[in-house]
Enzyme design. Structure first.
Site, PDB file in Angstrom:
ATOM      1  N   THR A 169      60.760  85.809 -21.685  1.00 16.70           N
ATOM      2  CA  THR A 169      62.106  85.196 -21.337  1.00 16.70           C
ATOM      3  C   THR A 169      62.902  84.995 -22.672  1.00 16.70           C
ATOM      4  O   THR A 169      63.670  84.041 -22.200  1.00 16.70           O
ATOM      5  CB  THR A 169      61.563  84.031 -20.730  1.00 16.70           C
ATOM      6  OG1 THR A 169      60.495  83.204 -21.987  1.00 16.70           O
ATOM      7  CG2 THR A 169      60.733  84.040 -19.598  1.00 16.70           C
ATOM      8  N   GLY A 182      66.035  84.552 -24.718  1.00 11.25           N
ATOM      9  CA  GLY A 182      67.450  84.582 -24.493  1.00 11.25           C
ATOM     10  C   GLY A 182      67.913  84.013 -23.240  1.00 11.25           C
ATOM     11  O   GLY A 182      69.061  84.073 -22.697  1.00 11.25           O
ATOM     12  N   THR A 183      67.134  83.259 -22.491  1.00 12.26           N
ATOM     13  CA  THR A 183      67.360  82.670 -21.132  1.00 12.26           C
ATOM     14  C   THR A 183      68.362  81.907 -21.265  1.00 12.26           C
ATOM     15  O   THR A 183      69.524  81.656 -20.500  1.00 12.26           O
ATOM     16  CB  THR A 183      66.313  82.042 -20.466  1.00 12.26           C
ATOM     17  OG1 THR A 183      65.441  81.118 -21.299  1.00 12.26           O
ATOM     18  CG2 THR A 183      65.303  83.175 -19.778  1.00 12.26           C
ATOM     19  N   GLY A 184      68.397  80.911 -22.286  1.00 12.78           N
ATOM     20  CA  GLY A 184      69.465  79.820 -22.501  1.00 12.78           C
ATOM     21  C   GLY A 184      70.659  80.440 -22.559  1.00 12.78           C
ATOM     22  O   GLY A 184      71.753  80.082 -22.196  1.00 12.78           O
ATOM     23  N   CYS A 185      70.896  81.392 -23.694  1.00 10.29           N
ATOM     24  CA  CYS A 185      72.147  82.353 -24.169  1.00 10.29           C
ATOM     25  C   CYS A 185      72.561  82.786 -22.886  1.00 10.29           C
ATOM     26  O   CYS A 185      73.928  82.690 -22.539  1.00 10.29           O
ATOM     27  CB  CYS A 185      71.877  82.913 -25.013  1.00 10.29           C
ATOM     28  SG  CYS A 185      71.074  82.418 -26.564  1.00 10.29           S
ATOM     29  N   LYS A 219      68.344  71.646 -17.972  1.00  9.51           N
ATOM     30  CA  LYS A 219      67.322  72.769 -17.561  1.00  9.51           C
ATOM     31  C   LYS A 219      66.062  72.405 -17.563  1.00  9.51           C
ATOM     32  O   LYS A 219      65.418  72.022 -18.601  1.00  9.51           O
ATOM     33  CB  LYS A 219      67.628  73.938 -18.514  1.00  9.51           C
ATOM     34  CG  LYS A 219      69.127  74.410 -18.442  1.00  9.51           C
ATOM     35  CD  LYS A 219      69.309  75.369 -19.210  1.00  9.51           C
ATOM     36  CE  LYS A 219      69.202  75.308 -20.979  1.00  9.51           C
ATOM     37  NZ  LYS A 219      69.680  76.295 -21.852  1.00  9.51           N
TER      38      LYS A 219
END
Length: 264
Positions: free
Chosen positions: A204, A206-209, A173
């Site tokens: 932003t 929580g984007t990875g989860c 990412k």
């Protein structure tokens, strides 16, 4: 019956990341979400004020309880905190006939460590080898491999370094790079470059989860890995665009944006 997806991750009391983000994502994407809580965090828009991991036997019991009775079509892992929990979850995944999306959570959006240094080797040698897709961000790539990506050209180098630990696919990412939000998905043979506009929105959390859960949801629906990642990227891009202020710091992405778009 709805596709069944299990998240193995930590609880975010602020509701923007972790188990809470995972279950919201799964609901939005039309799958039945189930959970194994690995840790409880005291967390808000300003950061992580405390974290308490659960005993490995509690994690194992939750996992077996769900998988042995209900079954699962995909599993997503997030915050695993310690070497013992990483090893426990890796062993459980190895015995489960379902794709596994591994988000090797190391550092929170606010820079708080969510993984003990002693657990890094277990992630490399036990968890990544059982991953169908690993989804590290650039900080996590540096933590795991020592490769520091400062340009789009180095995403390939980062992907090769992570693939060396054994996941079938890796999604690097590149959201921390300047310019468009570009990610690289590869299995070492084929490459998929995924680009999206960068939104001027600092909310932003929580984007990875959210991305990893969206990938798992799409895999549970029967998508191939490239199809699942492409659909998940589109979903999380919309969620970032709709991110909203919450508390005094970084707000969360909006997991329900597509549901409201469909209603309007």
């Amino acid at each position: 019956m709805k596709p069944l997806v299990l998240t193995v991750a930590g609880s975010d009391s602020g509701g923007g990341a972790g188990i809470q983000a995972d279950l919201k994502t799964m609901l939005a994407l039309g799958v039945h979400g189930m959970s194994v809580v690995t840790a409880v965090t005291a967390q808000n828009s300003l950061g992580v004020q405390g974290a308490w991991e659960l005993p490995s036997q509690a994690v194992r019991a939750q996992y077996r309880s769900v998988v042995d009775d209900i079954g699962v079509q995909a599993v997503k892992t997030g915050m695993l905190a310690s070497a013992e929990l990483v090893e426990t979850v890796a062993e459980l995944l190895a015995g489960t006939d379902a794709p596994a999306v591994v988000d090797p959570v190391g550092i929170s959006k606010h820079g708080d460590s969510l993984l003990a240094d002693s657990a890094l080797d277990a992630v490399r040698t036990k968890l990544l080898p059982v991953a169908t897709v690993a989804t590290p961000n650039l900080d996590e790539v540096a933590q795991l491999t020592g490769v520091r990506v400062d340009s789009e050209e180095r995403l390939r180098e980062a992907a090769a370094a992570v693939l060396a630990y054994g996941p079938r696919w890796v999604l690097i990412k590149g959201g921390h790079l300047p310019g468009d939000a570009v990610d690289l998905l590869t299995d070492g043979a084929e490459e998929h470059w995924l680009r999206a506009p960068r939104y001027d929105n600092r909310h932003t959390h929580g984007t990875g989860c959210t991305l990893a859960s969206a990938i798992a949801s799409q895999l549970a629906k029967g998508d191939s890995v490239p199809e699942a990642v492409t659909a998940a990227k589109a979903y999380v891009t919309g969620a970032i665009a709709a991110g909203f202020a919450l508390g005094g710091g970084i707000g969360p992405v909006d997991h329900g944006w597509a549901l409201r778009s469909a209603d309007s």
